[in-house]
Design an enzyme around this catalytic site. Structure first.
Site: not given
Ligand code: F0G
Length: 462
Positions: A76, A128-129, A219, A386, A262, A453
């Site tokens: 842990y 980013f979303t 990021d 997108r 990624k 989305f």
């Molecule tokens: N920042 C970027 C640039 C991303 O592309 C993503 C995720 C995140 C943050 C968030 O990270 O998914 O680990 O919580 N992108 C994925 C995509 C979901 O399909 O582009 P996460």
């Protein structure tokens, strides 16, 4: 000896284990996409032939990473894998403190909570979303300061991830540095099509921010891919290693949020890294509330080990050249078929320009969403919207944001598909392009309040 003739490019690995793919009939796909509300996120994976939904968590791990999984220390507290990960982050990225999280958005959540106050503004090189949503949930407003070229799918600018310094200066002048907790800098900007920021631009952003006492948070999700483009394109950088460029990029910021799913070649994981001791304390206090103890933050020990090894693999030249090279291979094939795509070809996927592909459709009938559904119907290929759906509604007006970029992303998982898969993908897209005039728009019949989305449902018009 004479010079060798041009050599073909090939993946720098061989395949040790295979996962069979299922082929479906057109009839089966018609049922599947209808049941999924014409949203590729709602398809069952087993109904998909080639899955280009995302490069997130879809990588094939190496034999070394799998071996590392067996060395998980599932204590842990104080797992040895945490210390391996901390050492890897310090060595490769150079940040001082590590706060592990289960994935990227968890790091964004914690960062937003510790840095953003209601009324703050956060400038960044395109939204980013999940990042923007966490900024908004903390009471902040995101302001886009990326160069105009980034919003133009046809602009060949080599660094479409660059910040427009005049725009950033104007935001600082309008709101004052005290209202700007940090500038958010993404490498290999996802929503722009996987487009890099240059070292020169980031240095200039750093100088401007330093003059106003504003932090930069990076990021770093796809920083190795960005570094590869810098090596290829930026004057004076060809002789630098990808690892050295990654380090130079990170050295220009005060910390990072990271989705290890990624670049780092794992199926789950992420972290927040910070140089400031007090901020680190604040983040460490919050991670135990939302994620888990500060030495695992939502990851198993074995997951942290796989991330640590994956980070080292991510900056190896042969790997990154083949990774970005495969994306380029697909993009160039589509260009030969005349399909409109975002140029220059990006790092992690090929982005179809749905406005140019389907000029007869208004953005409020969701052309990119409709195109993604059509590609699935054609071949079982899964892509991602997108555009207007991903961008959501403006919190002030409640209207669709109607972003300039209306794209379908063909995202390439790392080390998963071969060049032959890319050929099949290109042929399917070309076939759909040939009968594009017959493609109809969609109407949204279910709309979730946030990140719509992922779960929105649609029906065909007419
Ligand atoms: N920042 C970027 C640039 C991303 O592309 C993503 C995720 C995140 C943050 C968030 O990270 O998914 O680990 O919580 N992108 C994925 C995509 C979901 O399909 O582009 P996460």
């Amino acid at each position: 000896m004479s010079e060798p003739r041009r050599r073909s490019w090939a993946e720098p690995y061989k395949i040790k284990m295979v996962e069979p793919l299922k082929m479906t009939t057109r009839e089966e796909r018609e049922r599947a996409i209808r049941e999924a509300g014409y949203n590729t996120f709602l398809l069952k994976s087993e109904d998909v032939y080639i899955d280009l939904l995302t490069d997130s968590g879809t990588s094939a791990m190496s034999d070394r990473q799998w071996a590392g999984m067996m060395l998980g220390d599932e204590a842990y507290a104080g797992s040895r894998n945490f210390y391996h990960l901390e050492a890897a982050v310090r060595e490769i990225y150079g940040y001082k403190h590590l706060v592990p999280t289960h994935q990227g958005r968890a790091a964004e959540h914690i960062l937003s909570k510790i840095l953003i106050k209601p009324g703050d503004v956060v400038p960044g090189n395109m939204y980013f979303t999940t990042t923007r949503l966490h900024q908004e949930l903390a009471g902040g407003t995101f302001v886009d300061v990326i160069i105009d070229e980034a919003h133009d799918p046809a602009s060949e600018h080599p660094f479409k991830g660059d910040v427009d310094l005049a725009k950033l200066q104007a935001v600082i002048a309008e709101h004052g540095a005290a209202k700007i907790p940090y500038v958010c800098i993404a490498t290999a900007v996802n929503m722009a099509g996987g487009q890099p920021i240059s070292l020169a631009n980031l240095r200039a952003v750093r100088a401007l921010c330093e003059a106003h006492g504003i932090r930069i948070i990076h990021d770093a999700t796809r920083v190795a891919e960005n570094a590869y483009f810098i090596k290829e394109r930026e004057p004076g950088c060809a002789g630098m290693s990808v690892a050295a460029i990654v380090r130079a990029l990170c050295d220009l910021s005060d910390g990072c949020t990271m989705s290890a799913k990624k670049d780092a070649l794992v199926n789950i994981g992420g972290f927040l890294a910070l140089n400031d001791d007090d901020l680190f304390d604040a983040a460490r206090n919050l991670v135990v509330v939302y994620e888990g103890l500060h030495t695992y933050g939502g990851m198993a020990g074995r997951d942290m080990e796989a991330v640590a090894i994956g980070l080292h693999e991510s900056v190896q030249y042969d790997h990154i050249r083949a990774r970005v090279g495969q994306v380029k291979y697909l993009g160039e094939k589509l260009q030969k078929y005349g399909v409109p795509i975002v140029v220059p070809i990006g790092s992690h996927g090929v982005f179809l320009d749905a406005k140019a592909f389907l000029p007869h459709l208004d953005q409020d009938v969701y052309p990119a969403q409709a195109l993604a559904a059509e590609l699935y119907l054609d071949s079982g290929l899964r892509a991602m919207e997108r555009g207007n759906v991903s961008s959501g509604r403006d919190p002030k007006t409640g209207l669709n944001r109607r972003p300039r970029l209306e794209l379908v992303r063909l995202t390439i998982p790392r080390r998963v598909y071969t060049q032959a898969h890319m050929d099949v993908v290109a042929e399917s897209v070309a076939e759909v392009y040939d009968r594009r005039d017959a493609i109809q728009g969609l109407t949204m019949v279910y709309e979730p309040p946030q990140l719509r989305f992922f779960q929105a449902r649609f029906e065909p018009l007419a």
